[in-house]
Design a protein around this motif. Structure first.
Motif, PDB file in Angstrom:
ATOM      1  N   SER A 130     -24.579   3.975  20.170  1.00 14.22           N
ATOM      2  CA  SER A 130     -24.997   2.578  20.281  1.00 14.22           C
ATOM      3  C   SER A 130     -26.456   2.677  20.319  1.00 14.22           C
ATOM      4  N   HIS A 153     -29.351  -2.696  24.440  1.00 14.07           N
ATOM      5  CA  HIS A 153     -28.596  -1.410  24.105  1.00 14.07           C
ATOM      6  C   HIS A 153     -29.393  -0.399  24.248  1.00 14.07           C
ATOM      7  N   MET A 158     -24.732  -1.176  26.332  1.00 13.32           N
ATOM      8  CA  MET A 158     -23.524  -1.222  25.540  1.00 13.32           C
ATOM      9  C   MET A 158     -22.475  -0.155  25.996  1.00 13.32           C
TER      10      MET A 158
END
Length: 463
Positions: A130, A153, A158
């Motif tokens: 991710s 992220h 994530m």
């Protein structure tokens, strides 16, 4: 994961062109040796994470001076790729950067493939999948809200989400395995119902994640803004005013714009794809009819609609057709109604437009101060609308790959509900296991030993 790749790669980290400097990046087992040979200095000269100003040379035959560079050495595993990394900060221009790369190739490196440095960072365990995808998107984004989400992220949110989801699924799987192993024991009759409730909760969370992410994809792809209205209301003039150039032909002849014209435009921190469309009217021209058909299709596909009306002319059937379309899509689309040509005497019944809170507009050059003021107000209103649209506290999916992975998780969870309903726990466990592997595909591999840890931690069976 530890990378087992042994070859050394090289690539420019900056774009060729006229600039003050270029950065050339080397990564791999030969990186330090290549830097040593290019500088004619021993490997011990390069202290990790220190900037070294030193000349570098062409190799044979003449060993002439190539450039004077700042060289940075990042020793494995404390580098971006987790391998030995050398960065050459050389003077700008095409020739020097190209020559350094050619010398590195002669000394045993090879040209890196697209994204290979980040791929090695992933294989070396420095980042998860991710984060790697966030890096790729960060390079492309021109939107501040998208940038903020991608930074979340990159910071690992994530990964945290996936870890929590995986833990919940592992607990469910562990409970199922215990029920299988102790099927003959007196177990609470509500266990199956409890498992089903937990599955439903996870299912709801993932559906919400998908729905919100789909609604917010314009953050990463740019908002589509469609300009519609009957002929000669000022659609092309508005496009030109936004772009500050004569991109579209402006004419008093109805039907001048027969197909859509699309251009990118940045408004504050938002990327917009502005679409100027054919005027909506009844026409016997086959080509113009196709253009009008495309107008409605483009408007349906857009995120925002700018609808223009001419205040200097009475409402006609063409205006009514546009109004009917707006009412139909009012609950599904962001719509801004603009009443153009306010410098002329008003002929419209303005009460018809009250549901849309219309804005005045003047795109004539007779009063530049008033024109610029109204256009500025429109831009400010549009930017505020986009800011509101962009606000989101929840984590979002940022790539098609992530959408596919979450859909796979949901499918496995949905498949697990039927066997759970009938107490077929072996089949139920199989589908939950598939869901866990799909979660892993978002970030990192799944290890079966984790389920065993959860089992021994959560259950004390007196054995």
């Amino acid at each position: 994961m530890i990378s087992t790749i042994s070859d050394t790669i090289v690539a420019p980290a900056t774009t060729y062109g006229k600039s003050s400097l270029n950065v050339i990046r080397l990564s791999g087992s030969k990186a330090l040796s290549i830097a040593s040979q290019l500088t004619r200095k021993p490997a011990s000269f390069f202290t990790p994470r220190y900037a070294h100003l030193t000349p570098i040379y062409f190799s044979s035959p003449k060993q002439n001076l190539l450039d004077e560079c700042i060289i940075l050495y990042f020793k494995s595993p404390k580098s971006y790729t987790t391998e030995d990394v050398i960065e050459f900060q050389c003077h700008g221009g095409f020739f020097i950067a190209k020559s350094i790369i050619e010398e590195c190739l002669k000394l045993g490196a090879r040209i890196a493939k697209g994204g290979e440095f980040t791929q090695r960072a992933f294989l070396g365990g420095r980042i998860d999948l991710s984060q790697a995808q966030a890096i790729a998107k960060l390079i492309e984004t021109s939107n501040s809200q998208a940038h903020q989400m991608l930074m979340r992220h990159l910071k690992g949110e994530m990964q945290d989400f996936c870890n929590h989801l995986r833990e919940e699924l592992l607990k469910i799987l562990a409970h199922s395995e215990v029920l299988i192993d102790y099927a003959e024991e007196d177990l609470p009759p509500t266990l199956l119902e409890d498992l089903q409730a937990k599955i439903r909760k996870i299912q709801s969370q993932l559906h919400n994640l998908l729905e919100q992410s789909q609604q917010k994809q314009s953050l990463f792809e740019g908002y589509k803004l469609c300009i519609i209205g009957k002929p000669n209301v000022g659609k092309s003039s508005l496009l030109n005013a936004f772009l500050r150039s004569n991109r579209a032909i402006v004419s008093e002849i109805a039907g001048t714009t027969r197909d859509s014209i699309e251009e990118n435009f940045i408004l504050k921190s938002h990327l917009l794809r502005i679409i100027d469309t054919a005027g909506i009217r009844t026409s016997g021209d086959i080509i113009e009819q196709e253009g009008i058909k495309r107008t409605f299709q483009k408007a349906k596909e857009s995120d925002l609609i700018l609808a223009l009306f001419d205040t200097s002319r009475p409402l006609d059937e063409e205006d009514k057709e546009v109004l009917t379309f707006l009412h139909k899509w009012q609950q599904k689309k962001k719509i801004i109604v603009l009443l153009n040509k306010t410098d002329l005497q008003n002929q419209l019944d303005l009460t018809l437009f009250k549901p849309f809170n219309p804005l005045p507009l003047c795109l004539k050059n007779t009063n530049l101060e008033e024109e610029n003021s109204l256009l500025s107000k429109l831009k400010e209103h549009l930017a505020n609308l986009l800011d509101t649209e962009s606000e989101n506290e929840n984590l979002l999916l940022t790539s098609q790959y992530q959408f596919q992975a979450v859909n796979s998780i949901l499918q496995s969870i949905q498949d697990s509900l039927e066997p759970l309903k009938y107490g077929e726990l072996e089949l139920f466990s199989f589908h939950i296991n598939q869901a866990i592997q799909s979660v892993a595909s978002l970030t990192q591999p799944y290890e079966y030993s984790q389920m065993l840890d959860v089992m021994f931690q959560d259950f004390c069976l007196g054995k």
